[in-house]
Scaffold this motif. Sequence first.
Motif, PDB file in Angstrom:
ATOM      1  N   ILE A  10       0.989  -1.204   0.062  1.00 60.62           N
ATOM      2  CA  ILE A  10       0.088  -0.154  -0.018  1.00 60.62           C
ATOM      3  C   ILE A  10       1.024   1.122   0.019  1.00 60.62           C
ATOM      4  CG2 ILE A  10      -1.827   1.190   0.908  1.00 60.62           C
ATOM      5  CD1 ILE A  10      -2.468  -1.390   2.722  1.00 60.62           C
ATOM      6  N   HIS A  11       0.702   2.147  -0.920  1.00 61.88           N
ATOM      7  CA  HIS A  11       1.477   3.209  -0.976  1.00 61.88           C
ATOM      8  C   HIS A  11       0.950   4.279  -0.093  1.00 61.88           C
ATOM      9  CE1 HIS A  11      -1.678   5.677  -3.276  1.00 61.88           C
ATOM     10  NE2 HIS A  11      -1.945   4.800  -3.982  1.00 61.88           N
ATOM     11  N   GLY A  12       1.607   5.470  -0.155  1.00 57.87           N
ATOM     12  CA  GLY A  12       1.281   6.503   0.730  1.00 57.87           C
ATOM     13  C   GLY A  12       0.666   7.776   0.338  1.00 57.87           C
ATOM     14  N   PHE A  13       0.341   8.550   1.053  1.00 58.05           N
ATOM     15  CA  PHE A  13      -0.518   9.871   0.508  1.00 58.05           C
ATOM     16  C   PHE A  13       0.118  10.763  -0.343  1.00 58.05           C
ATOM     17  CE2 PHE A  13      -1.565  14.263   1.724  1.00 58.05           C
ATOM     18  CZ  PHE A  13      -3.103  14.120   1.482  1.00 58.05           C
ATOM     19  N   THR A  14      -0.626  10.828  -1.319  1.00 60.74           N
ATOM     20  CA  THR A  14      -0.151  11.735  -2.586  1.00 60.74           C
ATOM     21  C   THR A  14       0.852  10.796  -3.227  1.00 60.74           C
ATOM     22  OG1 THR A  14       1.715  13.228  -1.630  1.00 60.74           O
ATOM     23  CG2 THR A  14      -0.839  13.804  -1.458  1.00 60.74           C
ATOM     24  N   ALA A  15       1.248   9.768  -3.031  1.00 64.38           N
ATOM     25  CA  ALA A  15       2.299   8.840  -3.783  1.00 64.38           C
ATOM     26  C   ALA A  15       1.740   8.151  -5.173  1.00 64.38           C
ATOM     27  CB  ALA A  15       2.987   8.159  -2.826  1.00 64.38           C
ATOM     28  N   THR A  16       2.502   7.885  -5.912  1.00 62.61           N
ATOM     29  CA  THR A  16       2.001   6.812  -6.848  1.00 62.61           C
ATOM     30  C   THR A  16       2.517   5.216  -6.500  1.00 62.61           C
ATOM     31  OG1 THR A  16       3.925   6.874  -8.256  1.00 62.61           O
ATOM     32  CG2 THR A  16       2.236   8.759  -8.375  1.00 62.61           C
ATOM     33  N   LEU A  17       2.235   4.464  -7.486  1.00 63.79           N
ATOM     34  CA  LEU A  17       2.853   3.103  -7.299  1.00 63.79           C
ATOM     35  C   LEU A  17       4.096   2.991  -7.385  1.00 63.79           C
ATOM     36  CD1 LEU A  17       0.036   0.830  -8.920  1.00 63.79           C
ATOM     37  CD2 LEU A  17       0.475   1.217  -6.739  1.00 63.79           C
ATOM     38  N   GLU A  18       4.708   4.032  -8.252  1.00 65.38           N
ATOM     39  CA  GLU A  18       6.276   3.844  -8.378  1.00 65.38           C
ATOM     40  C   GLU A  18       6.945   4.316  -6.998  1.00 65.38           C
ATOM     41  OE1 GLU A  18       7.445   3.260 -11.444  1.00 65.38           O
ATOM     42  OE2 GLU A  18       5.377   2.981 -11.909  1.00 65.38           O
ATOM     43  N   ARG A  28       8.003 -11.181  -6.119  1.00 64.77           N
ATOM     44  CA  ARG A  28       7.489 -12.160  -7.035  1.00 64.77           C
ATOM     45  C   ARG A  28       8.567 -13.085  -7.478  1.00 64.77           C
ATOM     46  NH1 ARG A  28       2.699 -10.787  -9.175  1.00 64.77           N
ATOM     47  NH2 ARG A  28       2.040  -8.761  -9.411  1.00 64.77           N
ATOM     48  N   ALA A  29       9.961 -12.654  -7.504  1.00 68.89           N
ATOM     49  CA  ALA A  29      11.078 -13.504  -7.713  1.00 68.89           C
ATOM     50  C   ALA A  29      11.198 -14.733  -6.434  1.00 68.89           C
ATOM     51  CB  ALA A  29      12.325 -12.893  -7.666  1.00 68.89           C
ATOM     52  N   LEU A  30      10.506 -14.224  -5.372  1.00 71.68           N
ATOM     53  CA  LEU A  30      10.554 -15.399  -4.094  1.00 71.68           C
ATOM     54  C   LEU A  30       9.142 -16.061  -3.988  1.00 71.68           C
ATOM     55  CD1 LEU A  30      11.985 -12.928  -1.405  1.00 71.68           C
ATOM     56  CD2 LEU A  30      13.082 -15.023  -2.335  1.00 71.68           C
ATOM     57  N   GLY A  31       8.278 -15.908  -5.048  1.00 73.43           N
ATOM     58  CA  GLY A  31       7.120 -16.499  -5.186  1.00 73.43           C
ATOM     59  C   GLY A  31       5.835 -16.129  -4.613  1.00 73.43           C
ATOM     60  N   TYR A  32       5.882 -14.832  -4.176  1.00 68.84           N
ATOM     61  CA  TYR A  32       4.677 -14.279  -3.574  1.00 68.84           C
ATOM     62  C   TYR A  32       3.725 -13.767  -4.750  1.00 68.84           C
ATOM     63  CZ  TYR A  32       7.195 -14.311   1.147  1.00 68.84           C
ATOM     64  OH  TYR A  32       7.948 -14.810   2.114  1.00 68.84           O
ATOM     65  N   GLU A  33       2.548 -13.672  -4.344  1.00 67.73           N
ATOM     66  CA  GLU A  33       1.705 -13.240  -5.099  1.00 67.73           C
ATOM     67  C   GLU A  33       1.643 -11.667  -4.485  1.00 67.73           C
ATOM     68  OE1 GLU A  33      -0.670 -14.107  -7.499  1.00 67.73           O
ATOM     69  OE2 GLU A  33      -0.280 -16.041  -7.657  1.00 67.73           O
ATOM     70  N   VAL A  34       1.290 -10.790  -5.517  1.00 72.24           N
ATOM     71  CA  VAL A  34       1.786  -9.347  -5.085  1.00 72.24           C
ATOM     72  C   VAL A  34       0.508  -8.422  -5.776  1.00 72.24           C
ATOM     73  CG1 VAL A  34       3.065  -7.298  -5.223  1.00 72.24           C
ATOM     74  CG2 VAL A  34       4.309  -9.336  -5.227  1.00 72.24           C
ATOM     75  N   ALA A  35      -0.077  -7.588  -4.782  1.00 72.68           N
ATOM     76  CA  ALA A  35      -1.165  -6.747  -5.197  1.00 72.68           C
ATOM     77  C   ALA A  35      -0.718  -5.379  -4.639  1.00 72.68           C
ATOM     78  CB  ALA A  35      -2.396  -7.097  -4.331  1.00 72.68           C
ATOM     79  N   MET A  36      -1.162  -4.469  -5.573  1.00 72.88           N
ATOM     80  CA  MET A  36      -0.405  -3.140  -5.270  1.00 72.88           C
ATOM     81  C   MET A  36      -1.604  -2.000  -5.744  1.00 72.88           C
ATOM     82  SD  MET A  36       3.439  -3.361  -6.677  1.00 72.88           S
ATOM     83  CE  MET A  36       3.714  -1.851  -6.009  1.00 72.88           C
ATOM     84  N   PRO A  37      -2.529  -2.074  -5.021  1.00 77.13           N
ATOM     85  CA  PRO A  37      -3.694  -0.971  -5.104  1.00 77.13           C
ATOM     86  C   PRO A  37      -3.485   0.245  -5.523  1.00 77.13           C
ATOM     87  CG  PRO A  37      -4.047  -1.553  -2.988  1.00 77.13           C
ATOM     88  CD  PRO A  37      -2.935  -2.404  -3.529  1.00 77.13           C
ATOM     89  N   VAL A  38      -4.193   1.067  -6.485  1.00 75.68           N
ATOM     90  CA  VAL A  38      -4.201   2.586  -6.295  1.00 75.68           C
ATOM     91  C   VAL A  38      -5.008   2.981  -5.599  1.00 75.68           C
ATOM     92  CG1 VAL A  38      -4.139   4.909  -7.734  1.00 75.68           C
ATOM     93  CG2 VAL A  38      -3.033   2.622  -8.595  1.00 75.68           C
ATOM     94  N   LEU A  39      -4.815   3.867  -4.619  1.00 79.34           N
ATOM     95  CA  LEU A  39      -5.628   4.331  -3.396  1.00 79.34           C
ATOM     96  C   LEU A  39      -6.584   5.541  -4.159  1.00 79.34           C
ATOM     97  CD1 LEU A  39      -3.790   4.471  -0.312  1.00 79.34           C
ATOM     98  CD2 LEU A  39      -5.433   2.841  -1.099  1.00 79.34           C
ATOM     99  N   HIS A  42      -5.548   8.967  -6.120  1.00 82.89           N
ATOM    100  CA  HIS A  42      -3.955   9.053  -6.397  1.00 82.89           C
ATOM    101  C   HIS A  42      -3.579   8.522  -8.043  1.00 82.89           C
ATOM    102  CE1 HIS A  42      -3.995   9.172  -2.274  1.00 82.89           C
ATOM    103  NE2 HIS A  42      -2.801   9.324  -2.240  1.00 82.89           N
ATOM    104  N   SER A  43      -2.501   8.886  -8.482  1.00 81.33           N
ATOM    105  CA  SER A  43      -1.895   8.452  -9.637  1.00 81.33           C
ATOM    106  C   SER A  43      -2.555   8.994 -10.762  1.00 81.33           C
ATOM    107  CB  SER A  43      -2.044   6.982  -9.699  1.00 81.33           C
ATOM    108  OG  SER A  43      -0.939   6.314  -8.901  1.00 81.33           O
ATOM    109  N   ALA A  44      -3.228  10.053 -10.549  1.00 82.74           N
ATOM    110  CA  ALA A  44      -4.255  11.083 -11.682  1.00 82.74           C
ATOM    111  C   ALA A  44      -3.283  12.020 -12.165  1.00 82.74           C
ATOM    112  CB  ALA A  44      -5.147  11.482 -11.183  1.00 82.74           C
ATOM    113  N   SER A  45      -3.780  12.430 -13.233  1.00 84.81           N
ATOM    114  CA  SER A  45      -2.888  13.528 -14.083  1.00 84.81           C
ATOM    115  C   SER A  45      -2.818  14.810 -13.225  1.00 84.81           C
ATOM    116  CB  SER A  45      -3.369  13.939 -15.449  1.00 84.81           C
ATOM    117  OG  SER A  45      -4.867  14.629 -15.138  1.00 84.81           O
TER     118      SER A  45
END
Length: 249
Positions: A10-18, A28-39, A42-45
Amino acid sequence: MKGLPGVLVIHGFTATLESVRPLEAPLRALGYEVAMPVLAGHSASSPESLRGVRWSAWQRDAESSFLELASRCDRVFVVGHSMGALLAFDLAATYGDRVAGVVAATPAFRLVSLLAPGRPLHFLAPIIGRWKKNWGLRAAFTDPDFPCSQTHYPWAPTDAILSFFDLISYASGRLEEVASPVLIIHNRHEKTVLPESAEYVYKRISTPVVGKAITWLERSEHQVFCDLEKEVAIAAVTDFLQQQTECAS
C-alpha cells in the motif's frame, strides 16, 4: 487449495505506485503473489483528483484488495509505506490472524508538521483549512536526481490533508488491537515523519517482543524504497517475510 502467500503493498498519501514499485520484482521472484492497489484520488494527472476524497475511501480500497488477495492466497502479508502503514495496521486490527505480518515503512503517526495530530499546533489545522484550499508538497529524497523522485503530487487539496490527519487519529486508536508480527522500517534523519513515530508504534502494538522489530536507515529520506538505501529497505522486507513464512511452515 489456495496458492502461495500473498503480499499487499500500500502506497502513501499523494504518492504513486512508483514509490513502492521496486518491491514488486523481488517479491515475485520469491514466489509471492503481489497486489498493489491505487488508492482513491491517486496516480491521476492532477492532484485535483484528491479533492473531496476522504480516508474511508482509502480504507475501502485497501480492504477490498486485501480480501481479494486473501481469497487466492494461503497467507497474506501487508506492506505499507507512510499513510499506507496506517491502513496496514487497520487491516491487522480488523482481520487479526488473517494478516500474517505487517511491514510498516516510515509509519506516518507522528509527522514533522506541527499541524498534524499529536503535534502542538494541530488545533489550528481545521481553522487554516477554511481559507487555504491547497498545500504545496515536497517528495523527500536524499538524492533529488533519483529516477523515481517525481512520483508524488506537487500539492494536495487541504480537505484531503485534513482527512489524512483524521486517519492518523483513527489508526492510532487501533494500534493496541494489532498482534501480528511487525517490522518497522524508519529513517533516523528524515524530514517528513519523525523518528519517534517508529518507537510510538513499537510501544503501542500488542505484538510480543519476539515478534516485532525496528530496522533503522541512516542516509535515506521518506521515500525509502526509491532512495539511497533502497536495497537495504527491500532486503529488510523480503527477509522478514521469508522468516515469517518459514516459521509458519
